[in-house]
Design an enzyme around this catalytic site. Sequence first.
Site, PDB file in Angstrom:
ATOM      1  CB  CYS A  31      -0.907   0.019   1.688  1.00 21.99           C
ATOM      2  SG  CYS A  31      -2.163  -1.085   1.581  1.00 21.99           S
ATOM      3  CG  HIS A  58      -3.154   3.805   1.851  1.00 24.71           C
ATOM      4  ND1 HIS A  58      -3.879   3.803   1.596  1.00 24.71           N
ATOM      5  CD2 HIS A  58      -2.889   2.465   3.005  1.00 24.71           C
ATOM      6  CE1 HIS A  58      -3.990   2.325   1.220  1.00 24.71           C
ATOM      7  NE2 HIS A  58      -3.038   1.566   2.200  1.00 24.71           N
ATOM      8  CG  ASN A  60      -6.985  -0.441   1.823  1.00 22.93           C
ATOM      9  OD1 ASN A  60      -6.015   0.146   1.084  1.00 22.93           O
ATOM     10  ND2 ASN A  60      -6.291  -0.882   2.344  1.00 22.93           N
TER      11      ASN A  60
END
Length: 326
Positions: A112, A247, A277
Amino acid sequence: MAARITGVGKYLPQRVLSNADLERMVDTSDQWIVDRTGIRERRIADDGESTSSLGAEAGRMALETAGLDANDIDLVICATLSPDGMFPASASLIQDALGAKRAAAFDINAACTGYVAALATGTQFINAGVYKRVLVVGAEVTSRIIDWTDRGTCVLFGDGAGAVVLEQAERGGLQSIVMKSDGAGAKLLYARGPASARSLAETEGYCIVMDGREVFRFAVRAMEESSREAISQAGLKIEDVAYVVPHQANQRIMSAVAKNLGLPIERMVSNVEKYGNTSSASIPIALCEAWEDGRLQDGDNLVVVAFGGGLAWGAGVIEWTGLGQR
Ligand code: UT7
């Protein structure tokens, strides 16, 4: 020399998977998901879509907003943890789909944190004078590496892509970069892949595995520390930051980081409610939406900050200079 952002793009698949849909799939509830994560829905790619097709759409929009043709691009970088295949790179497929015939192409996998690593890499190529224009894509079809019976992970992730164009300029773009890794935490968040199998039969069930609580604790600390370091490396203070574009993993993580940094929550860009996400794609999608809704002004200092599997984490300060060629 600087590598300023001159174009932004995003692409989200049409199909929406709501919390109500998930209630019918696993033992969960809309209330639990909203309370613990802030997520209300996420997008899921159709069978005909892939990481590279999503990435190409986002790349197309980034080229348009930059006022560039695909042939102007020297390098395509794609950050992803869910590439179309083990090889070739999804960036090569994006390059072909866009018709960016002159461009080199490769993928970056820092889970990520991939987008922060990709932005840093693209910037280095421009700062070194090697390339003039780089397309930096973050694209994910995480839905294909989710165990849809695991309520601890399947409610969190979604598919999507975002992109920026970096161009050589006098000012703007990344002003500082902080990148960290602690491979000892690899077991906290991972997905095995076909290359770790001894036979084809073993390749079933290679999905995201996560220790949510540990990752949560790590995330809050890592995002705060790396943001502070990147801000100070750029010679700035928290008060000088217009927006943090983090993020998008969990609203509670973003809120805790804002609180710890002393940043008013309205300066923490969040769209996790709509997309969940999207891993490497989450920062460029959020950046694109912040530009679309008119929040970003010439001269704004933005912090991008991410964490994830590796464990890896990092942050950078971007000087926003508006889009298009100058
Ligand atoms: O890009 C990086 C990706 N990873 C992350 O960002 C993950 C970071 N971690 C988190 O976001 C949170 O830890 C989660 C959202 C994954 C979990 O939230 P939590 O507040 O840490 O919950 P928990 O893991 O401590 O679990 C609390 C309870 C447990 O039940 P018991 O043991 O208390 O009876 C879980 O089994 O919630 C249960 N639970 C659920 N209940 C309903 C776990 N997932 C669910 C679910 N629906 N989807």
